[in-house]
Write an enzyme that holds these catalytic residues in place. Structure first.
Site, PDB file in Angstrom:
ATOM      1  N   LYS A  76       0.830  -1.211   0.000  1.00 34.44           N
ATOM      2  CA  LYS A  76       0.000   0.000   0.000  1.00 34.44           C
ATOM      3  C   LYS A  76       0.864   1.260   0.000  1.00 34.44           C
ATOM      4  O   LYS A  76       0.523   2.261  -0.659  1.00 34.44           O
ATOM      5  CB  LYS A  76      -0.942  -0.017   1.204  1.00 34.44           C
ATOM      6  CG  LYS A  76      -2.039  -1.069   1.081  1.00 34.44           C
ATOM      7  CD  LYS A  76      -2.766  -1.333   2.383  1.00 34.44           C
ATOM      8  CE  LYS A  76      -3.751  -2.482   2.218  1.00 34.44           C
ATOM      9  NZ  LYS A  76      -4.403  -2.873   3.482  1.00 34.44           N
TER      10      LYS A  76
ATOM     11  N   GLN B   4      -5.146  -1.960   9.604  1.00 34.00           N
ATOM     12  CA  GLN B   4      -4.823  -3.215   8.922  1.00 34.00           C
ATOM     13  C   GLN B   4      -5.331  -4.403   9.726  1.00 34.00           C
ATOM     14  O   GLN B   4      -5.002  -4.558  10.898  1.00 34.00           O
ATOM     15  CB  GLN B   4      -3.304  -3.324   8.705  1.00 34.00           C
ATOM     16  CG  GLN B   4      -2.877  -4.558   7.953  1.00 34.00           C
ATOM     17  CD  GLN B   4      -3.396  -4.592   6.526  1.00 34.00           C
ATOM     18  OE1 GLN B   4      -3.341  -3.589   5.812  1.00 34.00           O
ATOM     19  NE2 GLN B   4      -3.900  -5.729   6.101  1.00 34.00           N
TER      20      GLN B   4
ATOM     21  N   ASP C 168     -11.809   1.938   3.977  1.00 32.79           N
ATOM     22  CA  ASP C 168     -11.980   0.489   3.901  1.00 32.79           C
ATOM     23  C   ASP C 168     -13.449   0.104   3.799  1.00 32.79           C
ATOM     24  O   ASP C 168     -13.771  -1.029   3.451  1.00 32.79           O
ATOM     25  CB  ASP C 168     -11.363  -0.185   5.129  1.00 32.79           C
ATOM     26  CG  ASP C 168     -10.066  -0.909   4.800  1.00 32.79           C
ATOM     27  OD1 ASP C 168      -9.801  -1.137   3.609  1.00 32.79           O
ATOM     28  OD2 ASP C 168      -9.317  -1.248   5.741  1.00 32.79           O
TER      29      ASP C 168
END
Length: 366
Positions: free
Chosen positions: A126, A170, A193
């Site tokens: 990322k 994460q 997300d």
């Protein structure tokens, strides 16, 4: 194994800095500068909403045709990397246009807890993706034994920082942490997300448009659309019902008018249910769970699974295995995503796109 592979790909990724892209390819830059939301093939979800009218075109045939098994010699390998690279090209040129016009670029903040090898690799990818498209990137790497309060303090700081347009935690988190409590701390407007309860709720309701669609399901839909796979009216089976992939995948396929079934660990005869699928999404996190015998001949298979297994010869000491037994599936399916190189790159591309959309919304840039 005899098999002719046809790669479903987009434009090759240029791999240059985007200032250089503008100099070397001015006509491409001008064309792409008008893309905006057209980077994707997916239309706004509200535009897909239709009232269910069961009487319209609905009948019970007296003699339903029997599915014939075909000799499958050709399978399309759906190249998620090439498609993701094409999307990232469009994002990068939008970022270059934004920087030139208002002097600002999107910014993404990530919280990583612990040293789990696959999570560290995902975050590294990322970071590289953000650098390639011109984003700013912030990383807070906390020890595995950190407390919920420490994570929530970091989230509060990111929530209050107007220069940050997207935040993600994460996953997975260590077991001693309350994932729901932590994710609920995320600002709805920065939840790139797509896991905030309001984003998930709006995904489920006709007439509503979530601010962000979860990245992996969004990437799966885009792979299907760019591979010219018809979704409307098709039977889709989602294997796995996690909040991260399975549940939002089910909701998103419904919004695209597929007839969707979820298979989970308590399902009876999962292989029989799976064999009914025109489109099968495997997202259980169980390596090689789906065998060739689970597939309807000609099915389209999207493998979300990414289980790391030890491999001393690999660069990072492990390699990723999908949920689908690829060697068997290619003999039956009409199209399939590989692992790696299928869904993974699309997940990162959708994260970048969600962050770009967040920044454009906050900065009122169009």
């Amino acid at each position: 194994m005899r098999m002719a592979k046809r790669i479903v790909s987009g434009k090759a990724f240029l791999g240059q800095t985007w200032a250089r892209t503008s100099i070397l390819f001015p006509s491409l830059s001008r064309a792409m500068s008008t893309l905006g939301s057209s980077i994707l093939k997916s239309p706004p979800l509200v535009s897909l909403d239709q009232h269910d009218e069961w009487s319209h075109g609905f009948s019970h045939p007296d003699n339903a045709p029997t599915q014939k098994c075909t000799d499958n010699k050709t399978v399309r390998i759906i190249d998620g990397k090439s498609i993701a690279d094409e999307i990232r090209l469009g994002i990068a040129i939008e970022v270059s246009r934004m920087k030139e016009s208002i002097g600002k670029v999107p910014s993404l903040a990530v919280i990583l807890v612990g040293q789990r090898r696959d999570s560290v690799t995902y975050v590294r990818n990322k970071i590289l993706a953000c650098e390639e498209v011109g984003f700013r990137f912030s990383l807070d790497h906390l020890p595995v034994n950190c407390t919920e309060e420490e994570i929530c303090d970091k989230l509060s700081s990111f929530n209050d920082d107007p220069s940050i347009h997207g935040i993600l935690v994460q996953l997975p988190l260590p077991q001693h942490l309350n994932k729901e409590k932590i994710l609920n701390m995320l600002s709805l407007e920065k939840d790139v997300d797509g896991f905030h309860p309001l984003n998930m709720g709006n995904l489920a309701v006709q007439g509503k448009e979530p601010l962000f669609i979860p990245c992996t399901p969004k990437g799966c839909i885009e792979l299907l659309l760019r591979s010219d796979v018809e979704i409307k009216g098709k039977k889709a089976v989602v294997i796995g019902r996690s909040n991260i992939v399975g549940l939002p995948m089910f909701l998103l396929l419904q919004r695209h008018h597929a007839t969707v079934t979820i298979v989970h660990a308590f399902s009876n005869n999962p292989e029989i249910i799976a064999r009914e699928a025109d489109i099968l999404i495997a997202a259980a996190g169980v390596p090689n769970l789906v065998r060739g015998s689970w597939l309807k001949p000609g099915a389209v298979v999207v493998d979300v699974g990414t289980t790391p297994i030890e491999d001393p010869e690999s660069e990072h000491g492990y390699r990723l295995i999908g949920d689908v037994c690829f060697e068997e599936a290619v003999r039956v399916a009409s199209a399939i995503t590989p692992v790696p190189g299928g869904v993974g790159p699309m997940t990162v591309a959708m994260l970048l796109l969600n962050t770009l959309e967040s920044a454009k919304r906050v900065l009122r840039f169009s």
